[in-house]
Design an enzyme around this catalytic site. Structure first.
Site, PDB file in Angstrom:
ATOM      1  N   HIS A 408      21.462  -9.429  71.320  1.00  0.00           N
ATOM      2  CA  HIS A 408      21.481  -9.166  72.757  1.00  0.00           C
ATOM      3  C   HIS A 408      20.065  -9.009  73.306  1.00  0.00           C
ATOM      4  O   HIS A 408      19.666  -9.677  74.271  1.00  0.00           O
ATOM      5  CB  HIS A 408      22.303  -7.894  73.011  1.00  0.00           C
ATOM      6  CG  HIS A 408      22.445  -7.520  74.445  1.00  0.00           C
ATOM      7  ND1 HIS A 408      23.572  -7.779  75.169  1.00  0.00           N
ATOM      8  CD2 HIS A 408      21.594  -6.877  75.304  1.00  0.00           C
ATOM      9  CE1 HIS A 408      23.422  -7.340  76.411  1.00  0.00           C
ATOM     10  NE2 HIS A 408      22.219  -6.769  76.510  1.00  0.00           N
ATOM     11  N   GLU A 409      19.288  -8.126  72.681  1.00  0.00           N
ATOM     12  CA  GLU A 409      17.942  -7.855  73.194  1.00  0.00           C
ATOM     13  C   GLU A 409      17.012  -9.054  73.011  1.00  0.00           C
ATOM     14  O   GLU A 409      16.136  -9.291  73.848  1.00  0.00           O
ATOM     15  CB  GLU A 409      17.356  -6.611  72.530  1.00  0.00           C
ATOM     16  CG  GLU A 409      18.160  -5.332  72.760  1.00  0.00           C
ATOM     17  CD  GLU A 409      18.401  -5.013  74.228  1.00  0.00           C
ATOM     18  OE1 GLU A 409      17.635  -5.511  75.093  1.00  0.00           O
ATOM     19  OE2 GLU A 409      19.351  -4.280  74.533  1.00  0.00           O
ATOM     20  N   HIS A 412      17.484 -11.293  75.911  1.00  0.00           N
ATOM     21  CA  HIS A 412      16.634 -10.873  77.023  1.00  0.00           C
ATOM     22  C   HIS A 412      15.190 -11.316  76.803  1.00  0.00           C
ATOM     23  O   HIS A 412      14.519 -11.806  77.710  1.00  0.00           O
ATOM     24  CB  HIS A 412      16.648  -9.343  77.137  1.00  0.00           C
ATOM     25  CG  HIS A 412      17.871  -8.767  77.758  1.00  0.00           C
ATOM     26  ND1 HIS A 412      18.361  -9.186  78.972  1.00  0.00           N
ATOM     27  CD2 HIS A 412      18.697  -7.758  77.349  1.00  0.00           C
ATOM     28  CE1 HIS A 412      19.448  -8.484  79.285  1.00  0.00           C
ATOM     29  NE2 HIS A 412      19.660  -7.614  78.310  1.00  0.00           N
ATOM     30  N   HIS A 415      14.582 -15.026  77.101  1.00  0.00           N
ATOM     31  CA  HIS A 415      14.736 -15.320  78.530  1.00  0.00           C
ATOM     32  C   HIS A 415      13.438 -14.982  79.268  1.00  0.00           C
ATOM     33  O   HIS A 415      12.917 -15.783  80.057  1.00  0.00           O
ATOM     34  CB  HIS A 415      15.901 -14.504  79.086  1.00  0.00           C
ATOM     35  CG  HIS A 415      16.355 -14.924  80.450  1.00  0.00           C
ATOM     36  ND1 HIS A 415      17.362 -14.277  81.130  1.00  0.00           N
ATOM     37  CD2 HIS A 415      15.937 -15.913  81.288  1.00  0.00           C
ATOM     38  CE1 HIS A 415      17.552 -14.850  82.291  1.00  0.00           C
ATOM     39  NE2 HIS A 415      16.693 -15.846  82.418  1.00  0.00           N
TER      40      HIS A 415
END
Length: 625
Positions: A408-409, A412, A415
């Protein structure tokens, strides 16, 4: 070697997650497991020199007041100067706050974080004249500016500014709002200090009498422990800690909500919801459609709760039973040294370039601060400034859930990397509405990969369990939180009091309605609002659910498509704030203005419920065959 064997070889089975019995000091952690803040500033002296330079730059910007009507060239120069100044203060701000989060007990970094926060307000004040002065230009001149070649890099910014025109204030009023910025952050800061530094929780025994430390960072791992005595004790310890400060916490959250009311009214919005969504041009119908769609399928969550109660074999299901893996299968221990290779394989559909960037960040790039240490901020996040690489805070403790948190991180983080590489500073701030899409797409792709390559029944059972819990937490729970947050903002707008009793009543009602009658839910559980940090950022949590829905749709396009679908996704990662988020997603292939993406995600949840029931019918519950 078969893919399933490859995956299995980097997982190990253990009877409990691999968490140290005592949280270590930071000095005892190898540098390879820490992020590298020296990539931003070499040391405090270098940071201090930048802090000394920026006030003069802010003064020079403020001296440009009154020049924006002199032509496209002067406006372009002022916008560029403003962007350079804001980028510099962002970089200094990120460094100080990352340093503070390494040890929230240390007063030096706290003082530095306060200093840069004050300077950030001064920078905001210095540039507060820009947008009101642009909007004060005659319509004919403003339209000329919109067509000017030298202002073409700023066209979307200017068009969006015109869209927001009716909610912009005079130059003096904007300065006043900017000067109140430091005050507006007090509820968030105070909650963070209380939560991460000052709150203390009683150690609790497990069923064998061994004592376990309870902290916000260790709590999620304790909730996954198969020892129900330990889970219940840890849950009660944590909630007692928050209950002891319930009036203070109610005042802090009430202050954050009233801040939102103040700003929405100051800018002439009809509600806090309208203010929160209008800034990114999100139709209010997106929010209400999400809440209505999920509420209409609450029966699926009731079925999940009944299924969990049945598979755990308990007479009553309590909140401390909601996160433990189902059945008696051993927990999966995911060693840190293997986590990167698992993610690289699982996210291969995103392409070699994406995989190489992520691998660099995890190993050797100085992006990730891996382990929990004393005083370190709890939880996980990814952050960075436009001029820096991303930084990822983890409290990694070797569980399958923490592997997904890393995915998940890193979603980020990559991105952030793509956006910063592709966009100027003005468009580098990914709208919150899009911020959770890339991170959750990583989670979905990883899960689909593990399900496709894992043959062992017990491991497949664990993955189905994990997938259901991911959907439960990211969609259903976030909608509970969004309903609570919306109700609390409406209460404040109507002048109703925000006390621990009224907050507990609103949270309890939302939770009971969604979870159904099979969950034993008492007054203590209704106080769980007090430990959720995201409530201090208005109307944030609903975007986890919309983001997950978008991620499900995007992952299906990527897995079933080819190079064009993958490139559309990478273009999405690089888009930043260069267009409205609804349009950015549409170009990637997802339309969240309608209900289809949310409905498809809810269908997936029910499909997974069916698959888990079928798996149990064929193979039984792990450990009970």
């Amino acid at each position: 070697m078969e893919p399933a064997r490859t995956i299995a070889s980097v997982f190990s089975a253990s009877s409990s997650p691999s968490a140290p019995a005592v949280t270590p000091d930071r000095s005892g952690v190898n540098e390879s497991l820490r992020w590298r803040l020296s990539d931003i500033f070499a040391d405090e002296a270098a940071w201090g020199a930048e802090m000394d330079r920026l006030p003069d730059e802010a003064e020079r910007l403020s001296e440009c007041r009154g020049t924006l009507g002199d032509g496209p060239g002067p406006l372009c120069e002022v916008l560029s100067r403003k962007a350079e100044l804001e980028s510099a203060i962002d970089t200094a701000y990120v460094w100080a706050h990352l340093l503070r989060d390494e040890d929230t007990r240390a007063t030096g970094p706290q003082g530095m974080a306060d200093r840069v926060a004050r300077l950030a307000v001064r920078v905001a004040e210095a540039g507060a004249f820009v947008e009101p002065e642009i909007l004060a230009l005659p319509d004919e001149q403003l339209q000329t500016y919109l067509g000017a070649e030298e202002l073409s890099p700023w066209r979307h910014y200017l068009e969006n500014l015109v869209r927001l025109r009716e909610h912009m204030l005079s130059s003096r009023e904007e300065e006043l709002l900017a000067s109140a910025g430091e005050l507006s952050r007090v509820p968030n800061s105070a909650f963070g200090m209380l939560n991460d530094a000052d709150l203390r929780f009683d150690a609790v025994p497990d069923s064998e009498g061994e004592e376990h430390e309870v902290t916000p960072a260790r709590y999620p791992v304790l909730m996954e422990n198969p020892d129900r005595v330990l889970r219940e004790g840890a849950w009660n310890s944590l909630m007692r800690g928050y209950e002891a400060h319930r009036n203070t916490l109610a005042a802090l959250l009430g202050g954050a909500v009233k801040r939102d009311v103040f700003y929405s009214r100051a800018r002439g919005y009809s509600s806090c919801l309208a203010a929160a969504l209008h800034s990114s041009n999100i139709p209010e119908g997106v929010f209400h459609t999400l809440l209505d769609s999920v509420a209409g399928r609450a029966g699926a969550m009731h079925r999940y709760v009944a299924q969990r109660k049945r598979l755990l074999g308990v007479d009553e299901l309590h909140p401390h039973d909601m996160f433990v893996p189902l059945g008696d299968a051993p927990s999966w221990e995911v060693r840190w040294e293997d986590a990167g290779s698992i993610l690289r394989e699982g996210l291969a559909p995103l392409g070699e370039e994406y995989g190489a960037t992520m691998a660099h960040g995890i190993s050797g790039g100085g992006w990730v601060d891996v382990l929990p240490t004393r005083g370190k901020r709890s939880g996980a996040y990814s952050w960075g400034a436009w001029a820096t690489h991303p930084f990822v805070l983890m409290n990694y403790q070797g569980t399958l859930d923490h592997l997904f948190t890393l995915a998940h991180e890193m979603g980020h983080a990559v991105h952030h990397h793509y956006t910063s590489e592709s966009q100027p500073y003005a468009y580098s701030h990914t709208p919150i509405f899009l911020a959770e899409v890339a991170s959750t797409t990583n989670e979905v792709l990883l899960m689909e990969h593990l399900l496709a390559t894992t043959e062992e029944p017990d491991r497949r059972f664990a993955l189905l369990n994990q997938y259901l819990d991911q959907l439960r937490g990211t969609v259903f729970h976030q909608v509970i939180y969004a309903r609570f947050e919306h109700e609390v903002h409406c209460m404040a707008e109507e002048g109703r009091p925000l006390t621990h009793e009224t907050l507990g009543g609103a949270f309890g009602n939302a939770y009971r309605d969604m979870m159904g009658p099979e969950l034993a839910f008492g007054e203590r559980a209704a106080a769980a609002w007090s430990r959720i940090p995201h409530f201090y950022t208005g109307y944030y949590v609903y975007q986890y659910a919309t983001g997950f829905s978008a991620a499900v749709a995007l992952s299906r396009r990527i897995l079933s498509g080819g190079p064009s679908e993958r490139q559309a996704y990478l273009d999405f990662l690089a888009a930043g704030d260069s267009d409205y988020p609804i349009e950015t997603l549409r170009r990637a292939g997802v339309d969240l203005a309608g209900p289809e993406a949310v409905t498809d995600t809810l269908d997936l949840f029910e499909t997974l419920l069916d698959r888990l029931d079928e798996h149990v019918e064929r193979h039984g519950v792990p450990g009970r065959n």
